[in-house]
Design a protein around this motif. Structure first.
Motif, PDB file in Angstrom:
ATOM      1  N   GLU A  76     152.802  48.633 -25.337  1.00 38.18           N
ATOM      2  CA  GLU A  76     153.716  49.821 -26.835  1.00 38.18           C
ATOM      3  C   GLU A  76     154.854  48.551 -27.064  1.00 38.18           C
ATOM      4  N   LEU A  77     155.921  48.950 -26.376  1.00 38.75           N
ATOM      5  CA  LEU A  77     157.354  48.401 -26.957  1.00 38.75           C
ATOM      6  C   LEU A  77     156.646  46.365 -27.965  1.00 38.75           C
ATOM      7  N   VAL A  78     156.203  45.755 -27.573  1.00 40.86           N
ATOM      8  CA  VAL A  78     155.578  44.362 -28.167  1.00 40.86           C
ATOM      9  C   VAL A  78     155.420  45.145 -29.000  1.00 40.86           C
ATOM     10  N   SER A  79     154.569  46.118 -29.893  1.00 40.74           N
ATOM     11  CA  SER A  79     153.096  46.584 -30.890  1.00 40.74           C
ATOM     12  C   SER A  79     154.214  47.270 -32.162  1.00 40.74           C
ATOM     13  N   LEU A  80     155.604  47.592 -31.950  1.00 36.27           N
ATOM     14  CA  LEU A  80     156.449  48.554 -32.498  1.00 36.27           C
ATOM     15  C   LEU A  80     156.788  47.474 -33.992  1.00 36.27           C
ATOM     16  N   ARG A  81     156.991  48.608 -35.126  1.00 36.90           N
ATOM     17  CA  ARG A  81     157.185  48.330 -36.171  1.00 36.90           C
ATOM     18  C   ARG A  81     157.617  49.355 -37.314  1.00 36.90           C
ATOM     19  N   PHE A  82     157.943  49.007 -37.755  1.00 34.18           N
ATOM     20  CA  PHE A  82     159.366  49.744 -38.997  1.00 34.18           C
ATOM     21  C   PHE A  82     158.778  50.946 -39.952  1.00 34.18           C
ATOM     22  N   SER A  83     157.448  50.265 -39.981  1.00 33.31           N
ATOM     23  CA  SER A  83     156.592  50.871 -41.146  1.00 33.31           C
ATOM     24  C   SER A  83     155.460  52.118 -40.024  1.00 33.31           C
ATOM     25  N   ASN A  84     155.519  51.958 -39.348  1.00 31.40           N
ATOM     26  CA  ASN A  84     155.203  53.460 -38.710  1.00 31.40           C
ATOM     27  C   ASN A  84     156.445  54.138 -38.360  1.00 31.40           C
ATOM     28  N   LEU A  85     157.277  53.557 -38.419  1.00 28.43           N
ATOM     29  CA  LEU A  85     158.501  54.816 -38.401  1.00 28.43           C
ATOM     30  C   LEU A  85     157.722  56.158 -39.096  1.00 28.43           C
ATOM     31  N   VAL A  86     158.349  57.471 -38.482  1.00 25.30           N
ATOM     32  CA  VAL A  86     158.101  58.015 -39.032  1.00 25.30           C
ATOM     33  C   VAL A  86     159.188  59.691 -39.123  1.00 25.30           C
ATOM     34  N   LYS A  87     159.215  60.250 -39.846  1.00 21.87           N
ATOM     35  CA  LYS A  87     160.047  61.406 -39.876  1.00 21.87           C
ATOM     36  C   LYS A  87     159.249  62.692 -39.861  1.00 21.87           C
ATOM     37  N   ALA A  88     159.903  63.072 -38.583  1.00 21.66           N
ATOM     38  CA  ALA A  88     159.343  64.815 -38.677  1.00 21.66           C
ATOM     39  C   ALA A  88     160.199  66.235 -39.347  1.00 21.66           C
ATOM     40  N   PRO A  89     160.009  66.988 -39.668  1.00 20.55           N
ATOM     41  CA  PRO A  89     159.797  68.323 -39.916  1.00 20.55           C
ATOM     42  C   PRO A  89     161.165  68.527 -39.419  1.00 20.55           C
ATOM     43  N   THR A  90     161.522  68.714 -38.428  1.00 21.22           N
ATOM     44  CA  THR A  90     162.935  68.798 -37.135  1.00 21.22           C
ATOM     45  C   THR A  90     163.944  67.743 -37.090  1.00 21.22           C
ATOM     46  N   GLY A  91     163.492  66.784 -37.998  1.00 26.33           N
ATOM     47  CA  GLY A  91     164.710  65.715 -38.150  1.00 26.33           C
ATOM     48  C   GLY A  91     164.759  64.732 -36.982  1.00 26.33           C
ATOM     49  N   GLU A  92     164.591  64.722 -35.884  1.00 22.28           N
ATOM     50  CA  GLU A  92     163.755  63.535 -35.017  1.00 22.28           C
ATOM     51  C   GLU A  92     163.444  62.447 -35.601  1.00 22.28           C
ATOM     52  N   THR A  93     162.849  61.098 -35.292  1.00 19.99           N
ATOM     53  CA  THR A  93     162.603  59.621 -35.761  1.00 19.99           C
ATOM     54  C   THR A  93     161.727  59.532 -34.735  1.00 19.99           C
ATOM     55  N   LEU A  94     160.626  59.740 -35.432  1.00 23.83           N
ATOM     56  CA  LEU A  94     158.931  59.490 -34.470  1.00 23.83           C
ATOM     57  C   LEU A  94     158.606  57.725 -34.681  1.00 23.83           C
ATOM     58  N   ILE A  95     158.059  57.521 -33.263  1.00 23.30           N
ATOM     59  CA  ILE A  95     157.271  56.325 -33.893  1.00 23.30           C
ATOM     60  C   ILE A  95     156.362  56.048 -33.437  1.00 23.30           C
ATOM     61  N   THR A  96     155.375  55.245 -34.150  1.00 17.89           N
ATOM     62  CA  THR A  96     153.455  55.959 -33.373  1.00 17.89           C
ATOM     63  C   THR A  96     153.561  54.199 -33.509  1.00 17.89           C
ATOM     64  N   PHE A  97     152.401  54.445 -32.426  1.00 11.61           N
ATOM     65  CA  PHE A  97     151.658  53.429 -31.893  1.00 11.61           C
ATOM     66  C   PHE A  97     150.475  53.277 -30.593  1.00 11.61           C
ATOM     67  N   THR A  98     149.525  51.989 -29.971  1.00 14.33           N
ATOM     68  CA  THR A  98     148.267  52.392 -30.418  1.00 14.33           C
ATOM     69  C   THR A  98     149.071  52.985 -28.482  1.00 14.33           C
ATOM     70  N   ARG A  99     148.016  54.005 -27.852  1.00  8.87           N
ATOM     71  CA  ARG A  99     148.362  54.351 -26.362  1.00  8.87           C
ATOM     72  C   ARG A  99     147.306  53.526 -26.148  1.00  8.87           C
ATOM     73  N   LYS A 100     147.849  53.465 -23.943  1.00  9.04           N
ATOM     74  CA  LYS A 100     146.743  53.184 -22.907  1.00  9.04           C
ATOM     75  C   LYS A 100     145.844  53.984 -23.601  1.00  9.04           C
ATOM     76  N   GLY A 101     144.580  53.646 -23.065  1.00  6.41           N
ATOM     77  CA  GLY A 101     142.887  53.179 -23.677  1.00  6.41           C
ATOM     78  C   GLY A 101     142.762  53.598 -25.030  1.00  6.41           C
ATOM     79  N   GLY A 102     143.602  53.335 -26.724  1.00  6.95           N
ATOM     80  CA  GLY A 102     142.972  53.295 -27.875  1.00  6.95           C
ATOM     81  C   GLY A 102     143.408  54.201 -28.491  1.00  6.95           C
ATOM     82  N   LYS A 103     144.232  55.350 -28.249  1.00  7.47           N
ATOM     83  CA  LYS A 103     144.799  56.607 -28.809  1.00  7.47           C
ATOM     84  C   LYS A 103     145.766  56.896 -29.116  1.00  7.47           C
ATOM     85  N   LEU A 104     146.058  57.052 -30.340  1.00  3.20           N
ATOM     86  CA  LEU A 104     147.278  56.695 -31.149  1.00  3.20           C
ATOM     87  C   LEU A 104     147.839  57.466 -30.194  1.00  3.20           C
TER      88      LEU A 104
END
Length: 219
Positions: A76-104
């Protein structure tokens, strides 16, 4: 005149366990110590990476900052990209990635961790969407995305050991985060940080096998 000498066979505990494995003696005993790092080792690594000077230092600081705050798996760490950063409505910065098993999957990325990655890119003038890249080989200027194998080598070079006395590896930091969260915030919080489908899974793998009850058993 010959003298017969009897030698007692000395068998290590580990070899005896291996022979017994698969027999009818019941399930093997759980490990006495956890798979993560001690608080002292984590503090030592934090101090070591606090004042980076070289490319390796900046990358180490960014890797450690993310793994020690999120508990992400190596893949998961080596797959991280700046384009996958998302701002949550509550202010937190989220990063999306492919989890174990292929799920988001997604994880909260602390600002200090994201800043460490930005400084790593900035000090080297890296122009890439990918968080972590290899160091250029001799007489080359190109960088490639970091692999899980290379991440293993990088973290192994930090020269610290787990509670079980083994060489540190990426998943040891996940265990450290999981156990710390479970101890301090409970199974639900640990489940959310680690991305498990159930807190039962979290409790099963990250609960300490022992507990000092004297703090609570004050008769």
């Amino acid at each position: 005149m010959s003298v017969a000498v009897n030698f007692k066979k000395i068998v290590s505990i580990e070899s005896a366990r291996k022979r017994k494995k698969g027999g009818s003696g019941g399930p093997p005993s759980p490990p006495m110590f956890g798979k993560g790092l001690t608080n002292e080792s984590m503090r030592e690594l934090t101090r070591r990476f606090s004042k980076p000077k070289t490319e390796e230092d900046y990358r180490n600081r960014a890797i450690f900052s993310i793994l020690s705050k999120t508990g992400l798996r190596a893949k998961e760490l080596v797959s991280l990209r700046f384009s996958n950063l998302v701002k949550a409505p509550t202010g937190e910065t989220l990063i999306t990635f492919t989890r174990k098993g292929g799920k988001l999957g997604f994880s909260v990325l602390p600002e200090e961790s994201l800043q460490a990655v930005r400084e790593y890119h900035g000090i080297l003038n890296i122009k890439s969407d990918i968080f972590f890249l290899s160091r250029p080989k001799r007489n080359q200027s190109t960088r490639t995305p970091l692999t899980t194998r290379s991440l293993q080598r990088i973290i192994g070079a930090w020269d610290v050991t787990t509670c079980q006395g083994r060489k540190v590896h990426p998943h040891a930091l996940r265990h450290t985060v999981g156990q710390r969260m479970l101890d301090k915030a409970g199974s639900i919080a640990a489940q959310k940080v680690l991305g498990h489908s159930s807190p039962v899974t979290t409790a099963k793998f990250y609960t300490k096998p022992f507990l000092d009850g004297s703090e609570y058993l004050d008769w």
